[in-house]
Structure formats: C-alpha cells, structure tokens
Write a protein that holds these residues in place. Structure first.
Motif, PDB file in Angstrom:
ATOM      1  N   THR A   1      39.745   7.212  79.160  1.00 36.46           N
ATOM      2  CA  THR A   1      40.609   6.455  80.062  1.00 36.46           C
ATOM      3  C   THR A   1      41.880   7.226  80.392  1.00 36.46           C
ATOM      4  OG1 THR A   1      39.789   4.343  79.200  1.00 36.46           O
ATOM      5  CG2 THR A   1      41.913   4.311  80.337  1.00 36.46           C
ATOM      6  N   ALA A   2      42.497   7.804  79.371  1.00 36.69           N
ATOM      7  CA  ALA A   2      43.737   8.563  79.580  1.00 36.69           C
ATOM      8  C   ALA A   2      43.503   9.769  80.490  1.00 36.69           C
ATOM      9  CB  ALA A   2      44.295   9.011  78.229  1.00 36.69           C
ATOM     10  N   MET A   3      42.365  10.433  80.331  1.00 38.05           N
ATOM     11  CA  MET A   3      42.065  11.581  81.187  1.00 38.05           C
ATOM     12  C   MET A   3      41.898  11.150  82.643  1.00 38.05           C
ATOM     13  SD  MET A   3      38.745  14.148  81.138  1.00 38.05           S
ATOM     14  CE  MET A   3      37.641  12.831  81.708  1.00 38.05           C
ATOM     15  N   LEU A   4      41.111  10.106  82.883  1.00 39.69           N
ATOM     16  CA  LEU A   4      40.802   9.704  84.250  1.00 39.69           C
ATOM     17  C   LEU A   4      42.021   9.137  84.979  1.00 39.69           C
ATOM     18  CD1 LEU A   4      37.268   8.081  83.832  1.00 39.69           C
ATOM     19  CD2 LEU A   4      37.853  10.403  84.537  1.00 39.69           C
ATOM     20  N   GLN A   5      42.985   8.619  84.240  1.00 39.86           N
ATOM     21  CA  GLN A   5      44.186   8.090  84.875  1.00 39.86           C
ATOM     22  C   GLN A   5      45.004   9.176  85.565  1.00 39.86           C
ATOM     23  OE1 GLN A   5      46.085   6.037  81.616  1.00 39.86           O
ATOM     24  NE2 GLN A   5      45.087   4.074  82.094  1.00 39.86           N
ATOM     25  N   ASN A   6      44.786  10.425  85.164  1.00 41.22           N
ATOM     26  CA  ASN A   6      45.539  11.535  85.746  1.00 41.22           C
ATOM     27  C   ASN A   6      44.827  12.181  86.934  1.00 41.22           C
ATOM     28  OD1 ASN A   6      47.682  11.403  83.852  1.00 41.22           O
ATOM     29  ND2 ASN A   6      46.428  12.493  82.338  1.00 41.22           N
ATOM     30  N   TRP A   7      43.635  11.688  87.295  1.00 39.01           N
ATOM     31  CA  TRP A   7      42.892  12.270  88.409  1.00 39.01           C
ATOM     32  C   TRP A   7      43.310  11.604  89.717  1.00 39.01           C
ATOM     33  CZ3 TRP A   7      37.080  13.250  86.804  1.00 39.01           C
ATOM     34  CH2 TRP A   7      37.060  14.094  85.696  1.00 39.01           C
ATOM     35  N   THR A   8      43.318  12.396  90.796  1.00 39.06           N
ATOM     36  CA  THR A   8      43.703  11.873  92.104  1.00 39.06           C
ATOM     37  C   THR A   8      42.707  12.315  93.165  1.00 39.06           C
ATOM     38  OG1 THR A   8      45.125  13.805  92.514  1.00 39.06           O
ATOM     39  CG2 THR A   8      46.161  11.862  91.523  1.00 39.06           C
ATOM     40  N   GLU A   9      42.646  11.537  94.245  1.00 36.88           N
ATOM     41  CA  GLU A   9      41.741  11.814  95.362  1.00 36.88           C
ATOM     42  C   GLU A   9      42.004  13.210  95.933  1.00 36.88           C
ATOM     43  OE1 GLU A   9      38.907  11.443  98.370  1.00 36.88           O
ATOM     44  OE2 GLU A   9      39.234  10.176  96.596  1.00 36.88           O
ATOM     45  N   GLY A  10      40.925  13.991  96.102  1.00 39.37           N
ATOM     46  CA  GLY A  10      41.031  15.318  96.681  1.00 39.37           C
ATOM     47  C   GLY A  10      41.508  16.396  95.727  1.00 39.37           C
ATOM     48  N   GLN A  11      41.802  16.022  94.507  1.00 35.88           N
ATOM     49  CA  GLN A  11      42.287  16.998  93.525  1.00 35.88           C
ATOM     50  C   GLN A  11      41.218  18.045  93.238  1.00 35.88           C
ATOM     51  OE1 GLN A  11      43.409  15.151  89.844  1.00 35.88           O
ATOM     52  NE2 GLN A  11      43.872  17.071  88.795  1.00 35.88           N
ATOM     53  N   LYS A  12      41.647  19.271  93.051  1.00 37.97           N
ATOM     54  CA  LYS A  12      40.758  20.352  92.653  1.00 37.97           C
ATOM     55  C   LYS A  12      41.082  20.716  91.214  1.00 37.97           C
ATOM     56  CE  LYS A  12      40.331  22.187  97.353  1.00 37.97           C
ATOM     57  NZ  LYS A  12      40.984  21.004  97.946  1.00 37.97           N
ATOM     58  N   LEU A  13      40.058  20.761  90.396  1.00 42.63           N
ATOM     59  CA  LEU A  13      40.296  21.065  88.984  1.00 42.63           C
ATOM     60  C   LEU A  13      39.170  21.919  88.430  1.00 42.63           C
ATOM     61  CD1 LEU A  13      38.187  19.004  87.414  1.00 42.63           C
ATOM     62  CD2 LEU A  13      39.996  17.347  87.818  1.00 42.63           C
ATOM     63  N   ASP A  14      39.496  22.649  87.389  1.00 44.51           N
ATOM     64  CA  ASP A  14      38.480  23.398  86.654  1.00 44.51           C
ATOM     65  C   ASP A  14      37.896  22.438  85.622  1.00 44.51           C
ATOM     66  OD1 ASP A  14      36.968  25.013  84.948  1.00 44.51           O
ATOM     67  OD2 ASP A  14      38.283  26.743  85.211  1.00 44.51           O
ATOM     68  N   VAL A  15      36.697  21.972  85.892  1.00 39.89           N
ATOM     69  CA  VAL A  15      36.085  20.960  85.034  1.00 39.89           C
ATOM     70  C   VAL A  15      35.937  21.460  83.602  1.00 39.89           C
ATOM     71  CG1 VAL A  15      33.957  19.661  84.616  1.00 39.89           C
ATOM     72  CG2 VAL A  15      34.916  19.771  86.915  1.00 39.89           C
ATOM     73  N   LEU A  16      35.660  22.743  83.440  1.00 37.02           N
ATOM     74  CA  LEU A  16      35.478  23.286  82.097  1.00 37.02           C
ATOM     75  C   LEU A  16      36.771  23.160  81.286  1.00 37.02           C
ATOM     76  CD1 LEU A  16      33.451  24.662  80.230  1.00 37.02           C
ATOM     77  CD2 LEU A  16      34.284  26.855  81.062  1.00 37.02           C
ATOM     78  N   VAL A  17      37.894  23.516  81.890  1.00 40.61           N
ATOM     79  CA  VAL A  17      39.186  23.402  81.200  1.00 40.61           C
ATOM     80  C   VAL A  17      39.500  21.940  80.898  1.00 40.61           C
ATOM     81  CG1 VAL A  17      41.674  23.756  81.431  1.00 40.61           C
ATOM     82  CG2 VAL A  17      40.086  25.534  82.198  1.00 40.61           C
TER      83      VAL A  17
ATOM     84  N   ASN B   1      37.268  20.573  78.159  1.00 43.11           N
ATOM     85  CA  ASN B   1      37.662  21.152  76.874  1.00 43.11           C
ATOM     86  C   ASN B   1      38.878  20.439  76.303  1.00 43.11           C
ATOM     87  OD1 ASN B   1      35.993  23.288  75.847  1.00 43.11           O
ATOM     88  ND2 ASN B   1      36.493  24.466  77.666  1.00 43.11           N
ATOM     89  N   GLU B   2      39.839  20.104  77.164  1.00 46.68           N
ATOM     90  CA  GLU B   2      41.017  19.377  76.700  1.00 46.68           C
ATOM     91  C   GLU B   2      40.625  17.985  76.196  1.00 46.68           C
ATOM     92  OE1 GLU B   2      43.621  19.399  80.029  1.00 46.68           O
ATOM     93  OE2 GLU B   2      44.300  21.471  79.705  1.00 46.68           O
ATOM     94  N   LEU B   3      39.692  17.343  76.904  1.00 46.25           N
ATOM     95  CA  LEU B   3      39.228  16.021  76.473  1.00 46.25           C
ATOM     96  C   LEU B   3      38.571  16.087  75.104  1.00 46.25           C
ATOM     97  CD1 LEU B   3      38.480  13.008  76.956  1.00 46.25           C
ATOM     98  CD2 LEU B   3      36.376  13.852  78.055  1.00 46.25           C
ATOM     99  N   THR B   4      37.620  16.994  74.932  1.00 43.05           N
ATOM    100  CA  THR B   4      36.880  17.052  73.664  1.00 43.05           C
ATOM    101  C   THR B   4      37.770  17.509  72.516  1.00 43.05           C
ATOM    102  OG1 THR B   4      36.064  19.287  74.201  1.00 43.05           O
ATOM    103  CG2 THR B   4      34.664  17.418  74.805  1.00 43.05           C
ATOM    104  N   ALA B   5      38.742  18.386  72.818  1.00 44.42           N
ATOM    105  CA  ALA B   5      39.681  18.794  71.773  1.00 44.42           C
ATOM    106  C   ALA B   5      40.521  17.600  71.321  1.00 44.42           C
ATOM    107  CB  ALA B   5      40.575  19.912  72.285  1.00 44.42           C
ATOM    108  N   GLY B   6      40.966  16.800  72.285  1.00 43.93           N
ATOM    109  CA  GLY B   6      41.728  15.611  71.921  1.00 43.93           C
ATOM    110  C   GLY B   6      40.902  14.606  71.146  1.00 43.93           C
ATOM    111  N   LEU B   7      39.661  14.415  71.572  1.00 48.30           N
ATOM    112  CA  LEU B   7      38.774  13.494  70.862  1.00 48.30           C
ATOM    113  C   LEU B   7      38.513  13.965  69.437  1.00 48.30           C
ATOM    114  CD1 LEU B   7      36.182  12.627  73.651  1.00 48.30           C
ATOM    115  CD2 LEU B   7      37.648  11.013  72.443  1.00 48.30           C
TER     116      LEU B   7
END
Length: 451
Positions: A126-142, A145-151
């Motif tokens: 939930t915390a990760m997805l709250q930071n996503w915005t329409e049209g945003q470009k991101l490196d999914v791998l990075v 990795n941040e999500l799984t490290a936090g988990l």
C-alpha cells in the motif's frame, strides 16, 4: 550415457561441429551457454581452466543430486563465497548442520504465521503504490527491490523501530549485499582486502549490521515480548536438548532470510510485470481476475485461493526466468552418476535454467504461457521444475516468497497498467540471482470495471 567432455577455458566457447572458439561466451552469455549443454548429453563435464565441473542436464539427475544431500553436499565456489560474508545460515550450511537448523527454524515459516506476515506485506505494498502517479516512468526492478527489501526488514524486525533505525538497517543490508555480489564476480580475491572505498564501505556495513542485530537481539531478550516477527521466533526456538540459537547463529539466519527474501521475490515480481507488458492478452485476462476478486483494493491473505491466474503467471515466470541461476554441490564420497564414477570432491553444478528450457519437457520453451500450470495438466516428472530446490534442502521460505509475490502482483495490476519503455528487455544479467540490468516502464492508472 557417457558424459561429453566440453573443454571450456575461461573466455572461449565450444562450437558444435567445429574446432573454432568464440571468445568470452560464458562470461558474456552464461545462461545461453547453460541452455546449450543438454545437446551434448545428460551429464556434461565442463573444464573451466584446470577445474572440472559436472553439469546436470536431465531432470532425473537433478532429482538424484538434490534428494541425496548427504552425498552431494552444499559446497563449491558460490557457497564458499556466500559463507565468508553471510556465515553458516540455513541456505549455506553443510549437511552436518542442516537438520538441526531446519528443525529450529521451521516454526518461523509455519502456515499459522503467514496471515501476520501477509498483513505486513499488504501494508508495505500500500505504501509503495501511494507514491505512484499517472504517466510516471520508473525502473520496475529498482522499485520492486526497494519493496522486497522493506518487506524483508519489516518481517524480520516488527518491533517499533524509528524511521532512522529502519533506514540504517536497510542501508547496511544493501551495502553488504552489494559488496558480496562484487566479491563473487571478482576473479582476484586479493582485491577484496585492499582499502578501496567499496571494500571499506562493505566492511563498515557488515560491522554495523552485526551491531544492530546484536542490539536488537539483546533488546528482544530483555523485553521477553513476542513481536510476531522472525527475530522473535529465532530467540524462542529450542532444540531437543533445550538449547537455543547463539547470537552468532541468529545473525547468520537474519542475513540468510534477508538474502532469500530480496534475491528471490524481487526478480520474480519484476519479471512478471515485464512479461505481462509484453503479452497484453495475458495481462487482460489477469485484469479480469483481479477486478473480480479485488475490485481495486489491495490484496490480502484471504484472497490467495481466488487468485489462480496470478499464481500461474508467477509460476511461468519462475520457469522462464528462475532467480537462482547456478548452484554447486561437492561429492563427499565416490559416487555413481549417470552410469559414471565421480570421485569424492567432484564439483557438480545444476541450474534450473537448463532443464526448464528444454523443448522436450516444455514445448516452445521460450513462449510465455501461464496455462502450462493449470491444475488439470499432467504432473511434471521430478527434477523438472526446481526454482526453490528440492529434497531436504528445498527453500524453507518458498510459501512465504510466493505469498508475497502473489499479493504484490495482484495489488499492482488491480490499480495500474505497466508498459515497457524502449530499452526495457529481458536480457538477464546473472549475479547472485538472474535479473535484467533495468526494466524501465510507464504507469497508467486503471479503474476496476467492478468499482
């Protein structure tokens, strides 16, 4: 079948039907090299410089080796390097230590614990997805990795850590992981002892991590509170003699769990998102499933039985892109394998990538087809599908990892459509696990058809 001797000196490639050699094949394209081995035989002897390795290319041989962990013990270059950094944890310890460790740690992964872990997973997603915005470009791998490290950190240490401590723990883990991978890739071990900035950063992070784990262990022991996390379980377990884990053993298991959580789930989840972007028909079917089950909300533990296509998408990603790409074993005695005698101390290597890309076992093996994993399909022979290993040494965190990946994938595709950008490709870069170097994708917000 007689093992075919493929003379391979570092930096050269044997070419079938020719004496020519092409340079740097193993170093440039190790997965392609491994996938080419079954054409030479079921058991292929490879010589990397002066050291011979016996590569397993048939599922029955993989099953034989993984089932007999007493004869084919964990060892070889990969495990020795991880042991130097991570100690004698469950994933790397020899056979002599494994049974005790497995029995002690099994309660941490009992199914009764999964709902509590899943709540942490859903919160972090939930915390990760709250930071996503329409049209945003991101490196999914990075991002993943941040999500799984936090988990991994939150499930290891569920006590109320302040943000600064939590961030420092993650940074220590990251620096230790980066330094370990660097050491695995360097062919000159002496360089690891030079006072370079990278080596100093690695040594400092490793010391800080030990200090943090030791302090948290002491705090947990003093409080006597079960926080519902992995560290609480590590402190509570006792063997048949009433002995618990020492502080050094607890540190090694903490590192092992973090390593497994970040290096397995991240490539599985990012690879699935990439493959869905390349296969819009499958993605549309998955959208229909999550719209029906979730209606736009974050997935929870009780949703898992209804996310069947999500599960099959992940299974097919594990087949096509198994995170663990190369494993070594060392024979503890003379043994017969594929009708041939291997002396004690022989290096045996296996890779899920070899067997899981065989066309005789998986028709059109490079095609992404989650329907291979329908429950009504014939059962696969043993040793064919081993992304989590098999036998007594099968990954203890398999269900944990698949739970995390299922909740994350379903939650993401319920709210967002990810499309690969130019430069996003599936060319894997094998390190400790096999992952692409980057996966740039763009975000488009979805609205569930059932909302």
């Amino acid at each position: 079948m007689r093992p075919i001797v493929v003379t391979f000196n570092t930096g050269t490639e044997p070419v079938t039907g020719s004496r020519r050699r092409r340079p740097n094949f193993f170093r440039r394209r190790p997965l392609d090299f491994l996938a080419s081995l079954p054409a030479h035989g079921d058991l292929v002897k490879i010589k990397l410089g002066p050291v011979p390795f016996y590569a397993l290319c048939a599922p029955d041989l993989v099953h034989q080796v993984l089932l007999d962990d007493r004869t084919f013990d964990k060892g070889g270059a990969i495990f020795e390097l991880v042991r130097i950094v991570g100690g004698n944890g469950l994933a790397t310890c020899p056979h002599a230590d494994h049974r005790r460790q497995r029995r002690l740690l099994q309660p941490a992964f009992h199914r009764d614990r999964l709902p509590a872990y899943a709540r942490v997973m859903s919160s972090e997603i939930t915390a990760m997805l709250q930071n996503w915005t329409e049209g945003q470009k991101l490196d999914v791998l990075v991002t993943v990795n941040e999500l799984t490290a936090g988990l991994a950190t939150r499930t290891l240490f569920a006590a109320d850590l302040d943000d600064a401590t939590f961030a420092e723990l993650r940074l220590c883990m990251h620096d230790v992981m980066t330094g370990m991978i660097r050491r695995m890739l360097l062919p000159w071990p002496l360089l690891n002892r030079l006072p370079t900035p990278g080596n100093r950063r690695f040594d400092q992070a490793r010391r800080r991590l030990r200090q943090y784990v030791a302090q948290l262990t002491a705090d947990y022991r003093h409080s006597g509170v079960d926080h519902g996390d992995l560290l609480s379980i590590l402190l509570a377990v006792r063997d048949e003699n009433g002995q618990g884990l020492t502080d050094a053993e607890i540190h090694d298991q903490v590192f092992t769990f973090y390593l497994g959580g970040s290096e397995t789930t991240a490539p599985l989840l990012s690879g699935s998102l990439y493959l869905l972007g390349r296969n819009p028909d499958i993605r549309e079917r998955l959208h229909n499933e999550v719209d029906t089950v979730l209606a736009g909300r974050i997935a929870e533990y009780d949703d898992l039985p209804y996310l069947d296509l999500t599960r099959r998408v992940l299974m097919e990603t594990l087949r096509l892109y198994p995170p663990g790409w190369l494993f070594t074993r060392v024979t503890t005695k003379d043994v017969e394998l594929a009708g041939h005698r291997l002396p004690a101390g022989s290096n045996v290597v296996y890779s899920p990538h070899i067997v899981q890309h065989r066309a005789d076992l998986f028709p059109d093996p490079e095609c992404y087809d989650p329907d291979r994993w329908h429950d009504d399909r014939p059962r696969l022979p043993r040793g064919v599908f081993t992304p989590f290993g098999s036998g007594a040494r099968k990954c203890i965190g398999e269900v944990f990892a698949l739970t995390e990946a299922t909740l994350a994938l379903a939650s993401i595709v319920a709210r967002w459509q990810l499309d690969p950008l130019p430069g996003a490709h599936a060319r894997l870069a094998p390190r400790l696990s096999s992952t692409p170097r980057s996966l740039p994708m763009s975000l488009r917000e979805r609205v569930s058809v059932l909302v």
